[in-house]
Enzyme design. Structure first.
Site, PDB file in Angstrom:
ATOM      1  CD  GLU A 191     -48.405  -9.246 -61.424  1.00  0.00           C
ATOM      2  OE1 GLU A 191     -48.890 -10.391 -61.351  1.00  0.00           O
ATOM      3  OE2 GLU A 191     -48.234  -8.651 -62.490  1.00  0.00           O
ATOM      4  N   GLY A 197     -48.274 -13.111 -59.448  1.00  0.00           N
ATOM      5  CA  GLY A 197     -49.510 -12.449 -59.046  1.00  0.00           C
ATOM      6  C   GLY A 197     -49.579 -12.182 -57.547  1.00  0.00           C
ATOM      7  CB  ALA A 253     -51.816 -16.259 -61.759  1.00  0.00           C
ATOM      8  CD  GLU A 304     -45.198 -12.993 -63.213  1.00  0.00           C
ATOM      9  OE1 GLU A 304     -44.007 -12.707 -62.954  1.00  0.00           O
ATOM     10  OE2 GLU A 304     -46.159 -12.532 -62.579  1.00  0.00           O
TER      11      GLU A 304
HETATM   12  N1  CAA Z   1     -50.026 -22.214 -59.311  1.00  0.00           N
HETATM   13  C1  CAA Z   1     -50.524 -23.441 -59.059  1.00  0.00           C
HETATM   14  N2  CAA Z   1     -50.004 -24.245 -58.122  1.00  0.00           N
HETATM   15  C2  CAA Z   1     -48.924 -23.817 -57.443  1.00  0.00           C
HETATM   16  C3  CAA Z   1     -48.356 -22.553 -57.659  1.00  0.00           C
HETATM   17  C4  CAA Z   1     -48.961 -21.728 -58.648  1.00  0.00           C
HETATM   18  N3  CAA Z   1     -48.526 -20.496 -58.898  1.00  0.00           N
HETATM   19  N4  CAA Z   1     -47.301 -22.414 -56.848  1.00  0.00           N
HETATM   20  C5  CAA Z   1     -47.213 -23.537 -56.129  1.00  0.00           C
HETATM   21  N5  CAA Z   1     -48.193 -24.387 -56.472  1.00  0.00           N
HETATM   22  C6  CAA Z   1     -48.458 -25.731 -55.961  1.00  0.00           C
HETATM   23  C7  CAA Z   1     -47.463 -26.725 -56.485  1.00  0.00           C
HETATM   24  O1  CAA Z   1     -47.850 -27.180 -57.768  1.00  0.00           O
HETATM   25  C8  CAA Z   1     -47.538 -27.806 -55.432  1.00  0.00           C
HETATM   26  O2  CAA Z   1     -48.696 -28.568 -55.654  1.00  0.00           O
HETATM   27  P1  CAA Z   1     -48.584 -30.201 -55.658  1.00  0.00           P
HETATM   28  O3  CAA Z   1     -48.212 -30.519 -54.234  1.00  0.00           O
HETATM   29  O4  CAA Z   1     -49.980 -30.603 -56.009  1.00  0.00           O
HETATM   30  O5  CAA Z   1     -47.544 -30.553 -56.639  1.00  0.00           O
HETATM   31  C9  CAA Z   1     -47.783 -27.004 -54.141  1.00  0.00           C
HETATM   32  O6  CAA Z   1     -48.276 -25.717 -54.549  1.00  0.00           O
HETATM   33  C10 CAA Z   1     -46.519 -26.771 -53.346  1.00  0.00           C
HETATM   34  O7  CAA Z   1     -45.553 -26.171 -54.199  1.00  0.00           O
HETATM   35  P2  CAA Z   1     -44.054 -26.734 -54.366  1.00  0.00           P
HETATM   36  O8  CAA Z   1     -44.034 -28.211 -54.161  1.00  0.00           O
HETATM   37  O9  CAA Z   1     -43.518 -26.226 -55.670  1.00  0.00           O
HETATM   38  O10 CAA Z   1     -43.369 -26.011 -53.127  1.00  0.00           O
HETATM   39  P3  CAA Z   1     -41.832 -25.601 -52.958  1.00  0.00           P
HETATM   40  O11 CAA Z   1     -41.695 -25.172 -51.542  1.00  0.00           O
HETATM   41  O12 CAA Z   1     -40.947 -26.675 -53.481  1.00  0.00           O
HETATM   42  O13 CAA Z   1     -41.618 -24.323 -53.926  1.00  0.00           O
HETATM   43  C11 CAA Z   1     -42.213 -22.195 -54.910  1.00  0.00           C
HETATM   44  C12 CAA Z   1     -42.263 -23.116 -53.660  1.00  0.00           C
HETATM   45  C13 CAA Z   1     -40.767 -21.749 -55.173  1.00  0.00           C
HETATM   46  C14 CAA Z   1     -43.068 -20.978 -54.574  1.00  0.00           C
HETATM   47  C15 CAA Z   1     -42.768 -22.955 -56.136  1.00  0.00           C
HETATM   48  O14 CAA Z   1     -44.025 -23.532 -55.784  1.00  0.00           O
HETATM   49  C16 CAA Z   1     -42.989 -22.084 -57.342  1.00  0.00           C
HETATM   50  O15 CAA Z   1     -42.045 -21.750 -58.029  1.00  0.00           O
HETATM   51  N6  CAA Z   1     -44.278 -21.736 -57.646  1.00  0.00           N
HETATM   52  C17 CAA Z   1     -44.621 -20.990 -58.833  1.00  0.00           C
HETATM   53  C18 CAA Z   1     -44.258 -19.529 -58.698  1.00  0.00           C
HETATM   54  C19 CAA Z   1     -44.607 -18.809 -59.980  1.00  0.00           C
HETATM   55  O16 CAA Z   1     -44.114 -19.093 -61.054  1.00  0.00           O
HETATM   56  N7  CAA Z   1     -45.518 -17.807 -59.878  1.00  0.00           N
HETATM   57  C20 CAA Z   1     -45.944 -17.001 -60.994  1.00  0.00           C
HETATM   58  C21 CAA Z   1     -47.253 -17.536 -61.537  1.00  0.00           C
HETATM   59  S1  CAA Z   1     -47.725 -16.751 -63.060  1.00  0.00           S
HETATM   60  C22 CAA Z   1     -48.496 -15.326 -62.592  1.00  0.00           C
HETATM   61  O17 CAA Z   1     -48.611 -15.016 -61.436  1.00  0.00           O
HETATM   62  C23 CAA Z   1     -49.056 -14.501 -63.731  1.00  0.00           C
HETATM   63  C24 CAA Z   1     -49.429 -13.117 -63.382  1.00  0.00           C
HETATM   64  O18 CAA Z   1     -48.629 -12.204 -63.398  1.00  0.00           O
HETATM   65  C25 CAA Z   1     -50.839 -12.778 -63.061  1.00  0.00           C
END
Ligand code: CAA
Length: 257
Positions: free
Chosen positions: A110, A107, A64, A130
């Site tokens: 999911e 998400g 998400a 999460e």
């Molecule tokens: N939401 C918003 N933006 C996101 C994102 C997310 N879930 N995941 C990645 N991005 C964005 C980053 O902010 C970044 O944007 P900027 O360039 O503007 O800073 C861009 O995508 C590229 O990401 P990274 O620079 O972090 O890329 P990376 O290769 O270094 O890392 C990753 C990749 C390990 C997937 C890392 O991006 C990450 O950990 N993302 C979050 C994963 C996460 O926590 N997901 C769970 C979300 S909560 C949820 O989903 C709730 C639910 O159950 C419904």
């Protein structure tokens, strides 16, 4: 016109691509609204027999949208449950195949689990991170992951946020098959094309029957299966499918999707 998804038709198989590369396909409201509308339209389109849902080679979806969620407060999300619209995909009657390359996190994992079959590229990584954000999975992850991989692994993944690779996901029964990354779309389309040769009625009913296994006891599930099986004898596809077998030819199912 949708801005965050791309849809192409390959024969009778629709390929829907999440297309928000700058955010690794983070699932924001707009994307989920566009996806839900596209899926319902494809479900109603007689030219489509099956749907493949995919992302990019780097990310199926990284979860998400954290930027969008961060400022939301409890009353906002209580009265505007943004996850509710995610469930549209579970209303699709045609087969939906998730073709997962790269990250399928939170998400994203999911969403893949809401599809009927997950096909994973060798570079796929699955997880429910999460807990790192001070929350828990909110789009079915605690339930669908646990049913797929069992309590021990689901607890470990959800309580630590650890990711698993495609091989581990296959061993854990989260994914149907792992394929070379460069062949992912080809293999997913092949699965869809195979289904396009089959009875759309039988496919839709088979989905319902398998899904019933996750909702109920064995006795009730078997009863549900029988209630779905017997009416198939009222559909022309059963006559054609069985006649074709007896006549040693390929069936030509009369029912259109
Ligand atoms: N939401 C918003 N933006 C996101 C994102 C997310 N879930 N995941 C990645 N991005 C964005 C980053 O902010 C970044 O944007 P900027 O360039 O503007 O800073 C861009 O995508 C590229 O990401 P990274 O620079 O972090 O890329 P990376 O290769 O270094 O890392 C990753 C990749 C390990 C997937 C890392 O991006 C990450 O950990 N993302 C979050 C994963 C996460 O926590 N997901 C769970 C979300 S909560 C949820 O989903 C709730 C639910 O159950 C419904």
């Amino acid at each position: 016109m949708p801005e965050m998804i791309l849809t192409e038709l390959h024969g009778k198989v629709a390929l829907v691509r999440l297309n928000r590369p700058e955010a690794l396909n983070a699932l924001c409201d707009q994307l989920m609204e566009e996806l839900g509308a596209a899926l319902l339209a494809l479900d109603a389109d007689p030219a489509v027999a099956a749907i493949v849902l995919t992302g990019s080679e780097k990310a199926f979806a990284a979860g998400a949208d954290i930027r969008e969620m961060q400022p939301r407060r409890y009353p906002d999300v209580l009265f505007n449950d943004f996850i509710a619209k995610w469930e549209t995909i579970t209303r699709v009657k045609k087969p939906v195949i998730a073709a997962v390359a790269g990250y399928a996190l939170g998400g994203g994992c999911e969403l893949a689990m809401m599809c009927d079959i997950i096909l994973a590229a060798e570079n796929a990584r699955f997880g429910q991170p999460e807990i790192n954000l001070g929350v828990i999975p909110g789009a079915g992850g605690t339930q669908r992951l646990t049913r797929a991989v069992g309590k021990a692994k689901a607890m470990e993944l959800i309580l630590t946020g650890r990711m698993m690779d495609a091989q581990e996901a296959e061993r854990a029964n989260l994914v149907a098959r792992v394929v070379p990354t460069e062949k992912l779309i080809e293999e997913a389309l092949k699965l869809g094309e195979r289904m396009a040769e089959l009875s759309p009625v039988a496919l839709a009913v088979a989905k319902q029957a398998v899904n019933a296994a996750f909702e109920t006891t064995l006795t009730e599930g078997v009863r549900a299966e029988r209630a779905l099986f017997l009416p198939l004898f009222g559909a022309e596809d059963q006559k054609e499918g069985m006649a074709a077998f007896l006549e040693k030819r390929k069936p030509r199912f009369p029912t259109r999707a």
